[in-house]
Design an enzyme around this catalytic site. Structure first.
Site, PDB file in Angstrom:
ATOM      1  N   ASN A  37       8.392   5.580  26.805  1.00 45.67           N
ATOM      2  CA  ASN A  37       8.692   6.625  27.794  1.00 45.67           C
ATOM      3  C   ASN A  37       7.459   7.035  28.579  1.00 45.67           C
ATOM      4  OD1 ASN A  37       7.219   8.216  26.027  1.00 45.67           O
ATOM      5  ND2 ASN A  37       8.930   9.539  25.443  1.00 45.67           N
ATOM      6  N   THR A  40       2.648   9.198  26.566  1.00 48.06           N
ATOM      7  CA  THR A  40       1.247   9.011  26.189  1.00 48.06           C
ATOM      8  C   THR A  40       0.765   7.592  26.467  1.00 48.06           C
ATOM      9  OG1 THR A  40       1.906   8.517  23.906  1.00 48.06           O
ATOM     10  CG2 THR A  40       1.322  10.809  24.409  1.00 48.06           C
ATOM     11  N   GLN A  82       5.895  11.628  17.447  1.00 46.32           N
ATOM     12  CA  GLN A  82       5.103  12.827  17.705  1.00 46.32           C
ATOM     13  C   GLN A  82       3.951  12.748  16.704  1.00 46.32           C
ATOM     14  OE1 GLN A  82       2.992  15.756  17.616  1.00 46.32           O
ATOM     15  NE2 GLN A  82       4.299  16.154  15.838  1.00 46.32           N
ATOM     16  N   SER A 122       1.805   6.434   7.703  1.00 46.77           N
ATOM     17  CA  SER A 122       0.483   7.038   7.869  1.00 46.77           C
ATOM     18  C   SER A 122      -0.139   7.354   6.521  1.00 46.77           C
ATOM     19  CB  SER A 122       0.599   8.323   8.696  1.00 46.77           C
ATOM     20  OG  SER A 122      -0.609   9.054   8.688  1.00 46.77           O
ATOM     21  N   TYR A 146       3.977  16.639   9.533  1.00 47.87           N
ATOM     22  CA  TYR A 146       3.809  15.259  10.011  1.00 47.87           C
ATOM     23  C   TYR A 146       3.779  14.277   8.834  1.00 47.87           C
ATOM     24  CZ  TYR A 146       1.575  11.107  11.944  1.00 47.87           C
ATOM     25  OH  TYR A 146       1.278   9.818  12.285  1.00 47.87           O
ATOM     26  N   LYS A 150       6.587  11.307   7.921  1.00 48.92           N
ATOM     27  CA  LYS A 150       6.298   9.896   7.715  1.00 48.92           C
ATOM     28  C   LYS A 150       6.819   9.420   6.352  1.00 48.92           C
ATOM     29  CE  LYS A 150       4.394   8.643  11.545  1.00 48.92           C
ATOM     30  NZ  LYS A 150       5.044   7.605  12.387  1.00 48.92           N
ATOM     31  N   ILE A 191     -14.034   8.514  16.179  1.00 47.78           N
ATOM     32  CA  ILE A 191     -14.893   7.580  16.905  1.00 47.78           C
ATOM     33  C   ILE A 191     -14.703   7.717  18.404  1.00 47.78           C
ATOM     34  CG2 ILE A 191     -15.262   5.121  17.393  1.00 47.78           C
ATOM     35  CD1 ILE A 191     -14.903   4.576  14.421  1.00 47.78           C
ATOM     36  N   GLY A 273      -7.326  22.492   5.717  1.00 44.35           N
ATOM     37  CA  GLY A 273      -6.500  21.297   5.646  1.00 44.35           C
ATOM     38  C   GLY A 273      -7.229  20.007   5.947  1.00 44.35           C
TER      39      GLY A 273
END
Length: 324
Positions: A37, A40, A82, A122, A146, A150, A191, A273
Site C-alpha cells: 500500500n 512505508t 504495523q 520477531s 507488538y 507476532k 545502525i 522496556g
C-alpha cells in the site's frame, strides 16, 4: 528460469526487507508479484521495468486487492505489518487489527490458493530474556502488544497447519540492517539512526550506559533466508540473526572510527522496556535455511557505500570491528 513454477507473492515488497528479497527472487529467475500500500514502502526500492515483476498498489485489508493478488501464487512472503512497538502500546486496538486480523486474512487467502506462507515474526516474542542464546523452543514472554501480536501470528499459522495442512514458516527476525533502511521508520534499527546522525553531523544518541547487546544481521543474509524459506518445506519458526552480539556503545565507536570528521556521543537516559541483552541461537537457521555470511564490518561497509562514507575511513576502523 522458474517462471513456470507459479508466482511468488511478496506482501510489503516495496519495503526494506521486502525489496531486497524481491531483487534476489528476480535475480534467481522467479516470477514475482508485489502487493504494497506504499504507506512505508517506496516504489523506487523496486526495479523499474523488470519483466518478471508485477506491482499491485493495494492492502491486505481490501479483499478486492487481496484475492486477485493470490492468483497462481505458489508461495507468499508476508512482511506487511504495523511495526512500531510504541504505537502498539499507545493504540493496541489499531495494532491488533493490522497485525492479527490482517494476518489471518493472508492465511485464509493462502489456504484457498494452496500456497505456502512464510511470514515475518520477531525477536520481540521473547521479551526481555533471562537466558541466552535464545532458542526457538525457549520461553515466550512478550512485553508489548507488538510482541504478543507476532506470537499470535505464530499460533494462528501453526493452527492453520494442523487444521488445513497449510505449509507455513515464521521467521523471527532480530536486528536487521543494511541499505534502504529508513532512519525515520518506527522499525528502523540503531545502525540506520547512527548513520543518519553522522550524515547530519550531530552526536550519536546512546541510551543508558550503552552496554545493551544486540544481534545484528545484514539484510542480504535475511533475503537469502527468505528465498530458501519460500522454496523449502520447513515449517514452524526459525530465528533469523547473526548469532553474535555487539553492544550499542561499541557499535557507536565503530561508526565514529569510520567517519571522515570528528563525532561525539550524546548520552540520554534509558527508556522503560528497553531490552538489555539479545542473542539468537541460529542452529536451526544454519541447518534448514542459510548460514549468515556478512560480518558486521562488511555490513557497515555496505551502508557506508549507500551514504557516502570514504573508503579510507573503513580501512582505519578494522581494529574497532566486532569479530565476525
Amino acid at each position: 528460469m522458474k517462471n513456470d513454477a507459479g508466482v511468488i507473492l511478496v506482501i510489503g515488497g516495496a519495503g526494506f526487507i521486502g525489496s531486497h528479497t524481491v531483487d534476489l527472487l528476480l535475480q534467481e529467475g522467479y516470477q514475482v508479484r508485489v502487493l504494497d500500500n506504499f504507506s512505508t514502502g517506496r516504489r523506487e526500492n523496486l526495479p523499474a521495468g523488470a519483466p518478471r515483476l508485477e506491482v499491485i498498489a493495494g492492502s491486505v485489508e481490501d479483499s478486492n486487492w487481496l484475492e486477485p493478488a493470490f492468483d497462481n501464487v505458489r508461495a507468499v512472503l508476508h512482511l506487511a505489518a504495523q511495526v512500531s512497538v510504541q504505537r502498539s502500546v499507545e493504540n493496541p486496538v489499531y495494532s491488533c487489527e493490522q497485525n492479527i486480523v490482517g494476518f489471518v486474512r493472508v492465511l485464509e487467502a493462502a489456504r484457498k490458493q494452496g500456497a505456502r506462507v512464510v511470514y515475518a515474526s520477531s525477536a520481540a516474542v521473547y521479551g526481555d530474556p533471562e537466558i541466552l542464546p535464545l532458542h526457538e523452543y525457549g520461553p515466550i514472554r512478550p512485553i508489548s502488544p507488538y510482541g504478543l501480536e507476532k506470537y499470535s501470528n505464530e499460533l494462528y499459522a501453526e493452527l492453520y497447519g494442523r487444521m488445513y495442512g497449510l505449509s507455513q514458516l515464521g521467521l523471527r527476525y532480530f536486528n536487521v540492517y543494511g541499505p534502504r533502511q529508513d532512519p525515520n521508520s518506527p522499525y528502523s534499527g540503531v545502525i540506520s539512526r547512527f548513520i543518519d546522525q553522522l550524515r547530519r553531523g550531530v552526536p550519536l544518541t546512546v541510551r543508558g550506559d550503552g552496554l545493551q547487546e544486540r544481534d545484528f544481521i545484514h539484510v542480504s543474509d535475511v533475503a537469502r533466508a527468505n528465498l530458501v524459506a519460500l522454496t523449502k518445506s520447513v515449517d514452524g519458526v526459525v530465528n533469523v540473526a547473526g548469532g553474535q552480539t555487539c553492544t550499542i556503545l561499541h557499535l557507536a565507536e565503530m561508526l565514529i572510527a569510520m567517519n571522515d570528521r570528528p563525532a561525539e556521543i550524546h548520552w540520554v537516559p534509558s527508556v522503560d522496556g528497553d531490552i538489555r541483552r539479545s542473542q539468537a541461537d541460529i542452529s536451526r537457521m544454519r541447518k534448514d535455511l542459510v548460514d549468515p555470511i556478512v560480518s558486521l564490518e562488511d555490513g557497515l561497509r555496505s551502508v557506508k557505500q549507500e551514504n557516502g562514507f570514504p573508503n579510507e575511513a573503513i580501512a582505519s576502523s578494522a581494529s574497532h570491528a566486532f569479530p565476525s
